[in-house]
Every structure is written in structure tokens, then in C-alpha cells.
Enzyme design. Structure first.
Site, PDB file in Angstrom:
ATOM      1  N   HIS A  20      28.969  32.344  42.692  1.00  0.00           N
ATOM      2  CA  HIS A  20      28.506  31.756  41.333  1.00  0.00           C
ATOM      3  C   HIS A  20      27.047  32.059  41.080  1.00  0.00           C
ATOM      4  CE1 HIS A  20      32.188  29.795  41.645  1.00  0.00           C
ATOM      5  NE2 HIS A  20      32.151  29.135  40.764  1.00  0.00           N
ATOM      6  N   GLY A  76      37.711  36.073  45.522  1.00  0.00           N
ATOM      7  CA  GLY A  76      37.354  34.624  45.856  1.00  0.00           C
ATOM      8  C   GLY A  76      38.588  33.769  46.505  1.00  0.00           C
ATOM      9  N   ASP A 124      37.845  38.383  50.167  1.00  0.00           N
ATOM     10  CA  ASP A 124      36.793  37.220  50.406  1.00  0.00           C
ATOM     11  C   ASP A 124      36.614  37.773  51.615  1.00  0.00           C
ATOM     12  OD1 ASP A 124      35.378  34.829  50.976  1.00  0.00           O
ATOM     13  OD2 ASP A 124      36.875  34.023  49.451  1.00  0.00           O
ATOM     14  N   GLY A 159      32.152  31.908  52.916  1.00  0.00           N
ATOM     15  CA  GLY A 159      31.855  30.886  51.978  1.00  0.00           C
ATOM     16  C   GLY A 159      30.637  31.271  51.056  1.00  0.00           C
ATOM     17  N   SER A 188      32.972  42.146  48.132  1.00  0.00           N
ATOM     18  CA  SER A 188      33.684  42.610  46.814  1.00  0.00           C
ATOM     19  C   SER A 188      32.849  43.893  46.557  1.00  0.00           C
ATOM     20  CB  SER A 188      33.317  41.425  45.697  1.00  0.00           C
ATOM     21  OG  SER A 188      33.876  41.924  44.588  1.00  0.00           O
ATOM     22  N   ASP A 237      35.650  28.753  36.481  1.00  0.00           N
ATOM     23  CA  ASP A 237      34.412  28.178  36.463  1.00  0.00           C
ATOM     24  C   ASP A 237      33.450  28.370  35.319  1.00  0.00           C
ATOM     25  OD1 ASP A 237      35.193  26.638  38.557  1.00  0.00           O
ATOM     26  OD2 ASP A 237      34.437  27.774  39.955  1.00  0.00           O
ATOM     27  N   PHE A 267      39.671  23.878  45.143  1.00  0.00           N
ATOM     28  CA  PHE A 267      38.719  23.056  44.002  1.00  0.00           C
ATOM     29  C   PHE A 267      39.593  23.527  42.644  1.00  0.00           C
ATOM     30  CE2 PHE A 267      35.817  24.773  47.057  1.00  0.00           C
ATOM     31  CZ  PHE A 267      35.275  23.509  47.701  1.00  0.00           C
TER      32      PHE A 267
END
Length: 216
Positions: free
Chosen positions: A144, A46, A71, A75, A124, A170, A19
Site C-alpha cells: 500500500h 497480493g 506474493d 507480509g 511483483s 483498498d 481482510f
């Protein structure tokens, strides 16, 4: 002039699933090249399918250091079925859960960068709990929610070496972006308020901060 990736690296980045926009990728690459000059590893929180990992890995390769990417590969919240960022191709058909690890490995293989990356597969906070080595760069680009973004900051920002870089992706100040970018924005504000970091650049939703103090 900021460091820029070679055309083949940029092409691999653009071809990879993910992204991050191109301008933010170039800013990340320039930050990674600078931070790699400290002679310390570069850490990404991530991974997803490895789009931004390509940039960190190439910067690490140039400096003779290692890129680390962390990660659980199941997802984040917005990538689950029913959400806008869900990609059915990332679902393991046997167990019905997301598994981006195979796509990540293919990404690195195609870019010729496998030997410059260590993949940390897990949660994490669990890995941060036993980490005790300094890092030249920490790139926060994981979950997020306040819980996940906050724990990524708490677990990894203290390991950024003096003069190293904390990069946050982000970062969206507008409250309309509550789900996609307000938690990273609050982490960004927290880092500035700590007195340990000074902002040195912003590109789109990417913020680059330098470790200039010990306020953490």
C-alpha cells in the site's frame, strides 16, 4: 444477475484468514467469472493467506482457466510487527519473519481448489519483468505504498487483454486513509487517466475497470 459462489465456496472464503469484506468478495467473484469468460488466466497480486484467492480459483475452475496468485509471503508494510494488521500466527518461529505461504496452502487445500491455482512466490516487479502473456483479469491487492502499488500497476496492467478487467482493492479517496488506501486510490486515478480503462463498478473499496483502450 451477477454470478455468485456456491455456499461451500463462500463458507471457505469467510473462514479464511484475511481482510476482504463479504460484499467486496462477491463483487470480486462476479468480476472474475466475467473475466474468465475470455479464456485467459486470472492474476492476483497480493495473496496473503488466500482468502480472495478462493474466489478467483473457483471462478477459474468454472471456466476451465487458471488462477495465478503472486506474493513474496513476507507480509506488506502494515502487516509487520507493531502495526494494526499484524498477526503473530503468520510469523515463522524459526527465523522470526512472516511467512504466509503455509497458511495460504492450507486455505486452498481446505477449499478443494489447489489444482486450479498456480502460486507465484516472489517480488511483483521481478516476475512482471519477464511476463509476456495476456491476462483476463488483474487484481491489484499488494503493498500500500506508492512504490509498491505503482509498480504493481506498471508491471501488470499492460497485460490485461482487451475487454479484460483491472480490479483494484483498498481504494480510499479520503486523505485520512493515507497509509491504508491512498496509494491504491492514486493507482485507480492513474488507470482512469490513462484512457485504457473504464470503470464499470465500485463496491466498498473495490473498483472494477474494463480494458477499453490502448493508452498504457
Amino acid at each position: 444477475m451477477p454470478a455468485a459462489p456456491e455456499p461451500e465456496i463462500l463458507a471457505a472464503f469467510e473462514a479464511a484468514k484475511g481482510f476482504m469484506p463479504g460484499d467486496e468478495g462477491l463483487a470480486l467473484y462476479a468480476a472474475a467469472v466475467e473475466a474468465a469468460g475470455l479464456g485467459l488466466p486470472l492474476l492476483e497480486v497480493g495473496t496473503y493467506c488466500g482468502r480472495s484467492t478462493i474466489l478467483l480459483a473457483d471462478a477459474a475452475r468454472r471456466a476451465g482457466v487458471t488462477a495465478l496468485t503472486l506474493d513474496h509471503h513476507r507480509g506488506s508494510e502494515e502487516q509487520q510487527p507493531g502495526w494494526d494488521y499484524h498477526d503473530p500466527e503468520t510469523v515463522d518461529p524459526e527465523i522470526g519473519l512472516m511467512d504466509t505461504l503455509p497458511a495460504f496452502r492450507r486455505t486452498l487445500h481446505r477449499a478443494g481448489l489447489e489444482e486450479h491455482v498456480v502460486a507465484l512466490v516472489g517480488r511483483s516487479p521481478q516476475i512482471a519483468a519477464f511476463w509476456n502473456s495476456p491476462l483476463g483479469l488483474v487484481f491489484v491487492d499488494g503493498g500500500h505504498t506508492d512504490e509498491h502499488a505503482g509498480s504493481d500497476y506498471e508491471g501488470w496492467a499492460p497485460h490485461v487483454a482487451e475487454g479484460g478487467l483491472l480490479v483494484i482493492h483498498d481504494v480510499f479517496p479520503d486523505p485520512v486513509d493515507e497509509f491504508t488506501g491512498q496509494a491504491p486510490y492514486r493507482v485507480y486515478l492513474r488507470a482512469l487517466k490513462s484512457g485504457a480503462f473504464t470503470e464499470i463498478s465500485d463496491t466498498g473499496s473495490l473498483r472494477v475497470l474494463r480494458r477499453t483502450g490502448t493508452g498504457l
